[in-house]
Write a protein that holds these residues in place. Structure first.
Motif, PDB file in Angstrom:
ATOM      1  N   GLN A   1      23.496 117.321  51.199  1.00 42.10           N
ATOM      2  CA  GLN A   1      23.072 116.012  51.683  1.00 42.10           C
ATOM      3  C   GLN A   1      23.146 116.038  53.201  1.00 42.10           C
ATOM      4  O   GLN A   1      24.024 116.687  53.791  1.00 42.10           O
ATOM      5  N   VAL A   2      22.207 115.348  53.838  1.00 45.54           N
ATOM      6  CA  VAL A   2      22.100 115.420  55.294  1.00 45.54           C
ATOM      7  C   VAL A   2      21.939 114.002  55.847  1.00 45.54           C
ATOM      8  O   VAL A   2      21.074 113.234  55.406  1.00 45.54           O
ATOM      9  N   ALA A   3      22.772 113.674  56.813  1.00 40.98           N
ATOM     10  CA  ALA A   3      22.611 112.435  57.575  1.00 40.98           C
ATOM     11  C   ALA A   3      22.110 112.821  58.967  1.00 40.98           C
ATOM     12  O   ALA A   3      22.450 113.889  59.482  1.00 40.98           O
ATOM     13  N   ARG A   4      21.288 111.965  59.547  1.00 44.19           N
ATOM     14  CA  ARG A   4      20.863 112.237  60.911  1.00 44.19           C
ATOM     15  C   ARG A   4      21.163 111.032  61.798  1.00 44.19           C
ATOM     16  O   ARG A   4      21.033 109.884  61.386  1.00 44.19           O
ATOM     17  N   GLU A   5      21.583 111.342  63.020  1.00 40.85           N
ATOM     18  CA  GLU A   5      21.878 110.310  64.007  1.00 40.85           C
ATOM     19  C   GLU A   5      21.153 110.661  65.294  1.00 40.85           C
ATOM     20  O   GLU A   5      21.157 111.823  65.731  1.00 40.85           O
ATOM     21  N   GLN A   6      20.564 109.650  65.900  1.00 43.19           N
ATOM     22  CA  GLN A   6      19.725 109.873  67.074  1.00 43.19           C
ATOM     23  C   GLN A   6      20.585 110.108  68.310  1.00 43.19           C
ATOM     24  O   GLN A   6      21.588 109.414  68.538  1.00 43.19           O
TER      25      GLN A   6
ATOM     26  N   TYR B   1      18.090 105.890  73.606  1.00 46.60           N
ATOM     27  CA  TYR B   1      17.786 106.918  72.621  1.00 46.60           C
ATOM     28  C   TYR B   1      16.819 107.955  73.199  1.00 46.60           C
ATOM     29  O   TYR B   1      15.900 107.631  73.953  1.00 46.60           O
ATOM     30  N   THR B   2      17.061 109.205  72.806  1.00 44.77           N
ATOM     31  CA  THR B   2      16.096 110.267  73.068  1.00 44.77           C
ATOM     32  C   THR B   2      15.263 110.459  71.798  1.00 44.77           C
ATOM     33  O   THR B   2      15.414 109.723  70.824  1.00 44.77           O
ATOM     34  N   ASP B   3      14.418 111.455  71.797  1.00 43.07           N
ATOM     35  CA  ASP B   3      13.610 111.759  70.606  1.00 43.07           C
ATOM     36  C   ASP B   3      14.277 112.793  69.705  1.00 43.07           C
ATOM     37  O   ASP B   3      13.692 113.225  68.709  1.00 43.07           O
ATOM     38  N   GLU B   4      15.508 113.184  70.037  1.00 43.90           N
ATOM     39  CA  GLU B   4      16.199 114.224  69.275  1.00 43.90           C
ATOM     40  C   GLU B   4      17.257 113.628  68.350  1.00 43.90           C
ATOM     41  O   GLU B   4      17.734 112.508  68.563  1.00 43.90           O
ATOM     42  N   PHE B   5      17.638 114.435  67.360  1.00 45.79           N
ATOM     43  CA  PHE B   5      18.635 114.012  66.378  1.00 45.79           C
ATOM     44  C   PHE B   5      19.706 115.081  66.211  1.00 45.79           C
ATOM     45  O   PHE B   5      19.464 116.270  66.408  1.00 45.79           O
ATOM     46  N   ILE B   6      20.894 114.615  65.821  1.00 42.30           N
ATOM     47  CA  ILE B   6      21.920 115.501  65.283  1.00 42.30           C
ATOM     48  C   ILE B   6      21.849 115.400  63.762  1.00 42.30           C
ATOM     49  O   ILE B   6      21.848 114.300  63.191  1.00 42.30           O
ATOM     50  N   TYR B   7      21.775 116.553  63.098  1.00 39.55           N
ATOM     51  CA  TYR B   7      21.726 116.590  61.638  1.00 39.55           C
ATOM     52  C   TYR B   7      23.102 117.004  61.113  1.00 39.55           C
ATOM     53  O   TYR B   7      23.606 118.078  61.461  1.00 39.55           O
ATOM     54  N   GLU B   8      23.693 116.148  60.290  1.00 41.81           N
ATOM     55  CA  GLU B   8      25.022 116.403  59.740  1.00 41.81           C
ATOM     56  C   GLU B   8      24.860 116.847  58.285  1.00 41.81           C
ATOM     57  O   GLU B   8      24.531 116.044  57.404  1.00 41.81           O
ATOM     58  N   VAL B   9      25.049 118.140  58.072  1.00 38.61           N
ATOM     59  CA  VAL B   9      24.853 118.733  56.746  1.00 38.61           C
ATOM     60  C   VAL B   9      26.180 118.706  55.997  1.00 38.61           C
ATOM     61  O   VAL B   9      27.199 119.227  56.473  1.00 38.61           O
ATOM     62  N   MET B  10      26.163 118.108  54.818  1.00 43.67           N
ATOM     63  CA  MET B  10      27.374 117.928  54.035  1.00 43.67           C
ATOM     64  C   MET B  10      27.172 118.454  52.614  1.00 43.67           C
ATOM     65  O   MET B  10      26.045 118.476  52.111  1.00 43.67           O
ATOM     66  N   PRO B  11      28.253 118.850  51.955  1.00 44.19           N
ATOM     67  CA  PRO B  11      28.104 119.370  50.587  1.00 44.19           C
ATOM     68  C   PRO B  11      27.886 118.243  49.583  1.00 44.19           C
ATOM     69  O   PRO B  11      28.169 117.070  49.848  1.00 44.19           O
ATOM     70  N   LEU B  12      27.388 118.594  48.425  1.00 41.28           N
ATOM     71  CA  LEU B  12      27.397 117.699  47.288  1.00 41.28           C
ATOM     72  C   LEU B  12      28.768 117.790  46.604  1.00 41.28           C
ATOM     73  O   LEU B  12      29.503 118.766  46.807  1.00 41.28           O
ATOM     74  N   PHE B  13      29.115 116.803  45.793  1.00 40.38           N
ATOM     75  CA  PHE B  13      30.407 116.852  45.101  1.00 40.38           C
ATOM     76  C   PHE B  13      30.277 116.167  43.749  1.00 40.38           C
ATOM     77  O   PHE B  13      29.359 115.361  43.519  1.00 40.38           O
ATOM     78  N   ASN B  14      31.189 116.504  42.881  1.00 41.53           N
ATOM     79  CA  ASN B  14      31.250 115.900  41.547  1.00 41.53           C
ATOM     80  C   ASN B  14      32.238 114.743  41.603  1.00 41.53           C
ATOM     81  O   ASN B  14      33.452 114.959  41.739  1.00 41.53           O
ATOM     82  N   PRO B  15      31.780 113.495  41.498  1.00 40.29           N
ATOM     83  CA  PRO B  15      32.703 112.364  41.644  1.00 40.29           C
ATOM     84  C   PRO B  15      33.824 112.356  40.614  1.00 40.29           C
ATOM     85  O   PRO B  15      34.920 111.872  40.901  1.00 40.29           O
ATOM     86  N   ALA B  16      33.571 112.899  39.434  1.00 38.13           N
ATOM     87  CA  ALA B  16      34.614 112.911  38.397  1.00 38.13           C
ATOM     88  C   ALA B  16      35.826 113.723  38.826  1.00 38.13           C
ATOM     89  O   ALA B  16      36.957 113.429  38.415  1.00 38.13           O
ATOM     90  N   GLU B  17      35.616 114.735  39.667  1.00 36.33           N
ATOM     91  CA  GLU B  17      36.721 115.587  40.114  1.00 36.33           C
ATOM     92  C   GLU B  17      37.666 114.857  41.057  1.00 36.33           C
ATOM     93  O   GLU B  17      38.807 115.282  41.246  1.00 36.33           O
ATOM     94  N   LEU B  18      37.221 113.763  41.660  1.00 37.04           N
ATOM     95  CA  LEU B  18      38.048 113.053  42.627  1.00 37.04           C
ATOM     96  C   LEU B  18      38.993 112.054  41.981  1.00 37.04           C
ATOM     97  O   LEU B  18      39.957 111.611  42.606  1.00 37.04           O
ATOM     98  N   ILE B  19      38.722 111.680  40.755  1.00 35.89           N
ATOM     99  CA  ILE B  19      39.538 110.681  40.077  1.00 35.89           C
ATOM    100  C   ILE B  19      40.775 111.338  39.480  1.00 35.89           C
ATOM    101  O   ILE B  19      40.667 112.320  38.745  1.00 35.89           O
ATOM    102  N   GLU B  20      41.937 110.799  39.815  1.00 29.48           N
ATOM    103  CA  GLU B  20      43.194 111.366  39.324  1.00 29.48           C
ATOM    104  C   GLU B  20      43.577 110.697  38.013  1.00 29.48           C
ATOM    105  O   GLU B  20      43.813 109.481  37.962  1.00 29.48           O
ATOM    106  N   SER B  21      43.622 111.486  36.960  1.00 25.45           N
ATOM    107  CA  SER B  21      43.981 110.953  35.641  1.00 25.45           C
ATOM    108  C   SER B  21      45.351 111.430  35.168  1.00 25.45           C
ATOM    109  O   SER B  21      45.884 110.912  34.178  1.00 25.45           O
ATOM    110  N   ASP B  22      45.936 112.409  35.892  1.00 25.74           N
ATOM    111  CA  ASP B  22      47.242 112.932  35.494  1.00 25.74           C
ATOM    112  C   ASP B  22      48.333 112.059  36.130  1.00 25.74           C
ATOM    113  O   ASP B  22      48.904 112.387  37.172  1.00 25.74           O
TER     114      ASP B  22
END
Length: 534
Positions: free
Chosen positions: A59-64, A73-94
């Motif tokens: 997933q990628v967010a961009r900021e000018q 503002y300029t005409d350029e962007f910073i692209y912030e590249v981030m991983p995907l994740f499985n939301p179920a893995e974040l929930i603590e059930s133990d």
């Protein structure tokens, strides 16, 4: 931290691309390498106003990028590249594991943990400087504010401040809050055993024996599983949320906000670097998803996924969460704003001082914070309000010099609409840089609609015959009122606060802080724990 960044190729900029890691229960996950051409094609397909795309494996967010000399503002962007994740893995059930490990930590271990984070950040000052300089390119805040957010990290991680907050906000029955957070605390309480027990003790006297009424009454503040949906109006907000979770020894998922992905990742990296095997780190996640993503939120908002949901942000974000969370206790830091009350006493040779003080409250986080002053009420005639406005304009001009303002295109459009529309007959006192608006004051005879405010260092000033006439404009959406002079503050304080306002401060001290202070009418740490009887 430097070594981890180098090995994983994260938190460094190359061709306007920054790879941002996530923290998932203490483990760093990194995004794949994505070519810039592929990113730009994805955004092109989505439209010129898009600020986020989800690609096949990232997933990628961009900021000018903002030119720091012109603050445009300029005409350029910073692209912030981030991983995907499985939301179920974040929930603590133990829960058993949480109870034995994280929840049972003595609070002095939390203090040591915060110290270790502060130490590793200090030891990696070159990395922090690099990240700060990198994120400055896209920061809508002036440089002074942006840099101050990073400088505040050691303060926010201060163990003495943490203990003060916990002891004060969770304190009860004459005991310190850390005692309740650490263990069961016996209470010297007058106990009513209950009707059933009273009746039953007579019926079952032989079976119950002599010890039925000898058990102690005890109380404990139990940690919780927390989801923090944070706001991006300051790079420090994600850290504030993390520290609150850490102080309450709680398992936490922190959603990094658009505009502060990199600072949030920096703190996650510090946790892994300082204490990778610590229970706090192993129960901390820092991730991002676009607000409204049902593949994430439908799971996170289920009743048993978290014990607390904490949401900061814009009205639509808060309303969206509120409407979909049914049975989980939800703590909302609603969008709010501040006012300034200037008493008639200021016209006895103190008007310049009052204007200077009021400008300080206006400039809290560059008029972007919920406690910043947005409208000033002046006790006097329209002509006196004009005198005040001119001095306030001069004070704001000094802020323009030390912290050049960035005006978004939307704010500029709002300003033009105000001047050409229903406020065209108001008295405008404007500061300009290179012919463009930089700050200003507008004196208004009639009512002012807060929905018209451009939130860009503009102050509507309204004259009132008596400061009490301004009380009718107060409600729970007003966070802070700064009042001048002090004797008028003490006179009006209760009347102001009774109308839903949280803070009635001396003018110029709207952003003062202390350990254990109320936030939006709450002792927040008290809301984050579960109080248990035993």
């Amino acid at each position: 931290m430097e070594k981890i960044c180098a090995n994983l190729n994260v938190l460094s900029e190359s061709s306007n691309i920054v790879r941002i890691p996530f923290l998932v229960k203490g483990k760093l996950i990194v995004p794949p390498d994505v070519h810039k051409d592929d990113i730009e094609r994805a955004f092109s397909a989505k439209g010129k106003d898009a600020d986020y795309v989800r690609m096949e494996n990232a997933q990628v967010a961009r900021e000018q990028i903002i030119d720091r000399k012109t603050m445009k503002y300029t005409d350029e962007f910073i692209y912030e590249v981030m991983p995907l994740f499985n939301p179920a893995e974040l929930i603590e059930s133990d829960i058993e594991k949480l109870s034995k490990e994280l929840y049972s930590l003595p609070f002095n271990e939390v203090e040591k943990y915060l110290s270790s984070l502060a130490k590793v950040i200090q030891e990696n000052s070159e990395l922090v400087d690099r990240v700060r300089n990198m994120t400055r390119k896209i920061a809508e805040h002036p440089d002074a504010y942006h840099d101050a957010a990073f400088a505040s990290f050691p303060f926010l991680l201060d163990p003495a401040m943490a203990r003060s907050m916990v002891d004060n906000e969770l304190g009860a029955w004459g005991k310190k809050g850390s005692e309740f957070l650490d263990s069961w605390v016996p209470l010297q309480a007058q106990v009513f055993p209950g009707l059933s027990a009273l009746l039953g003790s007579g019926v079952f006297n032989n079976e119950l024996g002599d010890h039925f009424h000898t058990f102690e009454t005890m109380l404990r503040a139990m940690p919780t599983r927390q989801l923090h949906i944070t706001a991006g109006n300051s790079p420090a907000v994600p850290l504030i949320s993390m520290v609150r979770a850490m102080m309450t020894k709680s398992a936490a998922v922190i959603k990094s906000p658009y505009g502060a992905h990199v600072p949030a990742a920096l703190i996650a990296l510090a946790a892994v670097s300082a204490a990778p095997d610590h229970p706090i780190t192993k129960n901390l996640s820092v991730v991002y998803w676009p607000g409204g993503d049902l593949s994430v939120e439908n799971l996170f908002f289920l009743p048993e996924s978290f014990d607390r949901i904490i949401v900061w942000g814009a009205p639509d974000a808060v309303a969206s969460v509120r409407s979909r969370v049914m049975f989980t206790k939800t703590i909302c830091f609603n969008p709010r704003y501040g006012f300034s009350f200037i008493g008639k006493e200021a016209f006895n040779g103190k008007l310049r001082e009052a204007a200077a003080r009021a400008s300080m409250d206006t400039m809290i986080w560059n008029q972007k914070a919920c406690i910043a002053s947005y409208v000033h009420y002046v006790e006097g005639t329209f002509e006196q309000a004009e005198q005040y406005a001119e001095l306030l304009k001069e004070a704001l001009a000094k802020w323009d010099d030390i912290a050049p303002n960035f005006i978004t295109p939307d704010s500029n459009k709002t300003l033009v609409k105000m001047r050409r529309g229903k406020y065209m007959d108001a008295s405008w006192h404007l500061n300009k840089k290179n012919g463009d608006f930089s700050s200003g004051v507008v004196v208004i005879r009639d009512s002012f609609d807060m929905m018209d405010h451009p939130f860009c260092r503009l102050v509507p000033v309204r004259p009132v015959n008596d400061l009490r006439d301004a009380l009718k404009y107060l409600h729970s959406g007003v966070a802070t009122v700064g009042i001048y002079p002090e004797e008028r503050r003490l006179e009006l304080r209760d009347a102001v606060l009774a109308r839903g306002v949280t803070n009635a401060m001396p003018l110029g001290q709207g952003d003062k802080m202390f350990g254990g202070m109320a936030h939006d009418g709450m002792m927040v740490l008290n809301e984050l724990v579960d109080w248990k009887n035993g």
